[in-house]
Design a protein around this motif. Structure first.
Motif, PDB file in Angstrom:
ATOM      1  N   GLY A 183       0.805  -1.209   0.000  1.00  0.00           N
ATOM      2  CA  GLY A 183       0.000   0.000   0.000  1.00  0.00           C
ATOM      3  C   GLY A 183       0.837   1.257   0.000  1.00  0.00           C
ATOM      4  O   GLY A 183       0.462   2.258  -0.628  1.00  0.00           O
ATOM      5  N   PHE A 184       1.967   1.245   0.680  1.00  0.00           N
ATOM      6  CA  PHE A 184       2.830   2.427   0.714  1.00  0.00           C
ATOM      7  C   PHE A 184       3.681   2.546  -0.543  1.00  0.00           C
ATOM      8  O   PHE A 184       3.987   3.651  -0.987  1.00  0.00           O
ATOM      9  N   VAL A 185       4.090   1.418  -1.119  1.00  0.00           N
ATOM     10  CA  VAL A 185       4.887   1.480  -2.348  1.00  0.00           C
ATOM     11  C   VAL A 185       3.973   1.743  -3.535  1.00  0.00           C
ATOM     12  O   VAL A 185       4.157   2.704  -4.279  1.00  0.00           O
ATOM     13  N   SER A 186       2.963   0.873  -3.729  1.00  0.00           N
ATOM     14  CA  SER A 186       1.990   1.055  -4.802  1.00  0.00           C
ATOM     15  C   SER A 186       0.833   0.096  -4.588  1.00  0.00           C
ATOM     16  O   SER A 186       0.971  -1.110  -4.829  1.00  0.00           O
ATOM     17  N   SER A 187      -0.294   0.625  -4.149  1.00  0.00           N
ATOM     18  CA  SER A 187      -1.451  -0.232  -3.915  1.00  0.00           C
ATOM     19  C   SER A 187      -1.990  -0.788  -5.228  1.00  0.00           C
ATOM     20  O   SER A 187      -2.507  -1.909  -5.278  1.00  0.00           O
ATOM     21  N   THR A 188      -1.858  -0.007  -6.303  1.00  0.00           N
ATOM     22  CA  THR A 188      -2.317  -0.489  -7.602  1.00  0.00           C
ATOM     23  C   THR A 188      -1.474  -1.669  -8.070  1.00  0.00           C
ATOM     24  O   THR A 188      -2.002  -2.688  -8.545  1.00  0.00           O
ATOM     25  N   ALA A 189      -0.155  -1.561  -7.927  1.00  0.00           N
ATOM     26  CA  ALA A 189       0.728  -2.658  -8.323  1.00  0.00           C
ATOM     27  C   ALA A 189       0.458  -3.899  -7.485  1.00  0.00           C
ATOM     28  O   ALA A 189       0.488  -5.032  -7.996  1.00  0.00           O
ATOM     29  N   THR A 190       0.178  -3.708  -6.208  1.00  0.00           N
ATOM     30  CA  THR A 190      -0.130  -4.843  -5.334  1.00  0.00           C
ATOM     31  C   THR A 190      -1.421  -5.527  -5.776  1.00  0.00           C
ATOM     32  O   THR A 190      -1.507  -6.756  -5.808  1.00  0.00           O
ATOM     33  N   THR A 191      -2.420  -4.729  -6.116  1.00  0.00           N
ATOM     34  CA  THR A 191      -3.689  -5.298  -6.583  1.00  0.00           C
ATOM     35  C   THR A 191      -3.492  -6.111  -7.859  1.00  0.00           C
ATOM     36  O   THR A 191      -4.012  -7.230  -7.983  1.00  0.00           O
ATOM     37  N   VAL A 192      -2.754  -5.568  -8.793  1.00  0.00           N
ATOM     38  CA  VAL A 192      -2.493  -6.283 -10.048  1.00  0.00           C
ATOM     39  C   VAL A 192      -1.748  -7.589  -9.781  1.00  0.00           C
ATOM     40  O   VAL A 192      -2.071  -8.642 -10.338  1.00  0.00           O
ATOM     41  N   SER A 193      -0.743  -7.513  -8.906  1.00  0.00           N
ATOM     42  CA  SER A 193       0.044  -8.700  -8.573  1.00  0.00           C
ATOM     43  C   SER A 193      -0.815  -9.791  -7.948  1.00  0.00           C
ATOM     44  O   SER A 193      -0.741 -10.960  -8.317  1.00  0.00           O
ATOM     45  N   MET A 194      -1.660  -9.406  -6.979  1.00  0.00           N
ATOM     46  CA  MET A 194      -2.514 -10.391  -6.315  1.00  0.00           C
ATOM     47  C   MET A 194      -3.543 -10.982  -7.281  1.00  0.00           C
ATOM     48  O   MET A 194      -3.857 -12.176  -7.218  1.00  0.00           O
ATOM     49  N   ALA A 195      -4.081 -10.141  -8.171  1.00  0.00           N
ATOM     50  CA  ALA A 195      -5.054 -10.628  -9.144  1.00  0.00           C
ATOM     51  C   ALA A 195      -4.424 -11.672 -10.059  1.00  0.00           C
ATOM     52  O   ALA A 195      -5.032 -12.717 -10.358  1.00  0.00           O
TER      53      ALA A 195
END
Length: 417
Positions: A213-225
């Motif tokens: 969330g602090f680095v990039s919540s969007t990137a985390t969401t894409v990665s988890m998806a």
């Protein structure tokens, strides 16, 4: 009767105690870590601090000379250490010099004593985490290390050179403020990146979400998806990581508000705080449905200290700032809210900093700024749910949407009040 709290002797002794105490703390660390060897230890470092403190208290004009004189025996002792122990490390030598300066700083004033305590604490921590720091440095690839160096150099060179005033050629923008915000927002992500290298985001799904969330919540969401597509059974744990990363966006926005416009913080703290609490409760309910044995490792987090993304954020921030000012001038508060929603679809940080700045300048009210930040946060939260649907599995999209809908609903309720 003399008040002990204002007695000059008591004040001098208290400052002296601070300086010697810091020397003892550093000396104990050096001796326990065996890094000092025969060079210096728990007795010598307090003496370094006492030396600096006494010189600063009674012979302040000769302090620089006294430090120079101290260099002579330290150099001899260091040469002997290198000769007998074959150890050419300069850490203990520099710690010795710094300890003497800390003793002098503690004697300077009350402010000096506070500074000495802070610097002494930082020094002790740096000395005691030698292993983790070296491990962290070894984990960084050459390309990432080079990117960090380039970014830091650009910051150090560019920031002082930028004019700290509004420029007509930039439509009234202040270039130094824009670049300062770029450095600040990027720095938040870098702190999380460093934390990830120490803790390892694979250790916990909670850590995965918070750091992501602090680095990039969007990137985390894409990665988890993407991971749920590879292994559909992970949808519970991946959903928790996505939800946690999305929730972190709210306290992150509060940090940005506190830095840019502290007066806005009390206004924004309540709605963003409520959304955070609601999100934590919803995420907690989701967590209990995940299997404790499940762990998930996200794709490798990229170092935020990279020049191209930083320049891109700076450009986005400048454009959003200009559009927000124009929208408010042309359409009033409705224009600000529309801009907040559209900007929030792509980036919450830029809108948060922009509205905080406009409120600080008096261009918009605190209430309008707070509402705009909530709208941007809601828009970005909706994007996370959409990404989970588009890039992940049905189960991931449904679970993330249910949980984040609760958070969005709480934000809408606050806007309606």
């Amino acid at each position: 009767m003399v008040d002990p709290a204002t007695d000059p002797l008591v004040e001098v002794l208290s400052h002296l105690f601070v300086g010697v105490g810091l020397g003892a703390l550093i000396g104990l660390e050096r001796e326990q870590s065996e890094s000092g060897g025969t060079f210096a230890g728990s007795r010598t470092f307090p003496l370094f601090a006492l030396y600096g403190a006494l010189v600063a208290a009674f012979f302040p004009r000769t302090l620089s000379l006294a430090i120079g004189v101290l260099v002579i025996p330290l150099t001899v002792a260091y040469a002997g250490k290198v000769w007998y122990e074959q150890d050419i490390g300069l850490t203990t030598l520099m710690a010795a010099l710094l300890t003497a300066i800390l003793g002098a700083t503690a004697m300077h004033s009350d402010t000096g004593a506070v500074v000495a305590i802070i610097v002494g604490g930082i020094t002790t921590v740096l000395l005691s985490v030698k292993g983790p720091i070296h491990d962290f440095a070894n984990q960084i690839e050459d390309a990432e290390r080079l990117a960090s160096v380039k970014f830091i150099l650009v910051v150090l060179v560019v920031l002082p050179a930028l004019p700290d005033r509004s420029l007509d050629v930039l439509y009234g923008l202040n270039p130094r403020f824009i670049w300062l915000m770029v450095v600040f927002v990027t720095g938040l992500g870098f702190v999380a990146y460093v934390l990830a290298q120490f803790l390892g985001p694979e250790q916990s799904i909670a850590v995965t979400g918070i750091i992501g969330g602090f680095v990039s919540s969007t990137a985390t969401t894409v990665s988890m998806a993407e991971k749920t597509v590879q292994n559909e059974s992970l949808y519970h744990v991946c959903a928790f990581a996505v939800v946690t990363a999305s929730i972190v966006m709210f306290p992150r926005a509060l940090i940005e508000v506190a830095v840019v416009n502290p007066e806005l913080l009390p206004h924004a703290a309540i709605p963003l705080g409520v959304m955070t609490v609601v999100g934590i409760v919803a995420a907690g309910a989701l967590y209990w449905r995940t299997r404790s044995a499940d762990t998930v490792e996200p794709d490798e987090l990229k170092n935020p200290f990279r020049l191209r993304p930083a320049l891109l954020f700076g450009a986005i921030f400048a454009v959003v700032l200009l559009i927000s000012e124009s929208a408010h001038e042309w359409f009033g508060t409705s224009g600000v809210y529309a801009t907040a929603f559209l900007s929030g679809l792509a980036d919450v940080d830029a809108m948060t900093v922009t509205l905080s700045k406009l409120a600080a300048d008096g261009t918009i009210s605190m209430q309008v700024a707070t509402t705009g930040i909530i709208i941007a946060a809601i828009a970005n939260t909706i994007v996370k749910a959409a990404l989970a649907w588009l890039l992940g599995t049905y189960h991931l999209g449904r679970l993330v949407t249910i949980v984040l809908s609760i958070v969005v609903l709480s934000g809408l309720v606050l806007l309606a009040i």
